[in-house]
Scaffold this active site. Sequence first.
Site, PDB file in Angstrom:
ATOM      1  N   ALA A 155       0.831  -1.210   0.000  1.00  0.00           N
ATOM      2  CA  ALA A 155       0.000   0.000   0.000  1.00  0.00           C
ATOM      3  C   ALA A 155       0.857   1.247   0.000  1.00  0.00           C
ATOM      4  O   ALA A 155       0.508   2.247  -0.609  1.00  0.00           O
ATOM      5  CB  ALA A 155      -0.933  -0.006   1.186  1.00  0.00           C
ATOM      6  N   CYS A 156       1.965   1.228   0.678  1.00  0.00           N
ATOM      7  CA  CYS A 156       2.934   2.313   0.542  1.00  0.00           C
ATOM      8  C   CYS A 156       4.244   1.645   0.200  1.00  0.00           C
ATOM      9  O   CYS A 156       4.644   0.718   0.877  1.00  0.00           O
ATOM     10  CB  CYS A 156       3.147   3.045   1.857  1.00  0.00           C
ATOM     11  SG  CYS A 156       1.664   3.783   2.479  1.00  0.00           S
TER      12      CYS A 156
END
Length: 394
Positions: free
Chosen positions: A328-329
């Site tokens: 996600a990051c």
Amino acid sequence: MSRAKRIYMDHTAGRTVDPRVIEAMLPYMKSLCGNPSSVHSFGQEARQALEEARTKVAELINAESKESIFLTSGATESNNMAIKGVARRSRDHGRHIITSSIEHMSVLNPCKFLMTKGFKVTFLPVDQYGFVNLTSLEEELTNETILVSIMYANGEIGTIQPIKEISKMVHRKNVYLHVDAAAANGQVLIDVNNEDIDLLTISSNDMYGPKGVGALYIKKSTRLEPLIHGGGQERGLRSGTENLPSIVGFGKAAEIAKEEMPTESERLKTLRDRLIKGLLDPIPYSFLNGHPTKRLPNNAAVRYSFIEGESILLDLDMKGVAASSGSACTAKTLEPSHVLRAIGLKHEEAHGSLLFTLGRQNTEEEVGYVISIMPDIVKRLREMSPLTPKELMK
Ligand code: PMP
């Protein structure tokens, strides 16, 4: 559950090595020292072990012969070898490559590198489930296209692509098809013959083998240039003294995966579906990422509105549960994953995403525990979040 009893549900990020694989590797680290290129009996012994491992990898994917398996240092190298190797060899026939917008970085970045060398790359869009848009694929294939690279399945959202359909479309135009199967091998049946795949990336660590080894399947008629030049190992396509202990382990892992896949994948699917249901049903504003059925047996990717996946991960970790935010990051930026963005999620939806990937050691009881703690975690975080609508907290 105390922290001492930890639950690992992040198998996409890393797996243990199967004890049977370690057992098979040990003699090649302890006593069997031959180099497969040597002519003496030590060398011949090593050559035999190397070829047996190659055969086991070939059998896993129903390759026509072991000679189509080229051993590498892993999926990243195999992807680079396929994409840059075909590009270099075919540059006089055309300079157009097609891939999808949800590929792993080890596909996307070689493609971007080739763009700096005069190649044109099309990044196909995907739908809300992550399926490649086949109409766009058909439209983009031109006489200039030399390679299409589409992953077998995506580890972050679980979606499995219709590879057979894709290969028919690609081959109608006489273009090579490369498939990155790193997230899928060992979990779903891959048949390079039946699915008519020209190049297939296989990894060892994604099926309980050692890290730092993998393979590229290359169909006999496929031509590519080597990236690594040297002593001519792997029939000149990938030089360097073979990493024999790891290759033997990789072969053993492939053999075990082939034998156990039918039962283990069914077991995982049952656990996965129970986990998904338990993570979504009791919690409002919760959603599944990826397709409900055409997904990897071990993949439960969900998202919760109004809160951050990273915060949920920390709470889970405090309770002894290891999951992931997908990517996600990425490590260096706060940008949400390109995969979650490509399936149409807004920034905040991507940031609310959470990925559980199951493995051989996970049990019904563990799934039950994770399901039991999630409603309270989400409730607590939503209470603290300024984004949560007031009515939801009543
Ligand atoms: N392709 C896919 C689809 C992956 O999921 C991964 C990560 N397991 C890779 C390539 C790269 O694998 P590695 O880092 O082992 O080279």
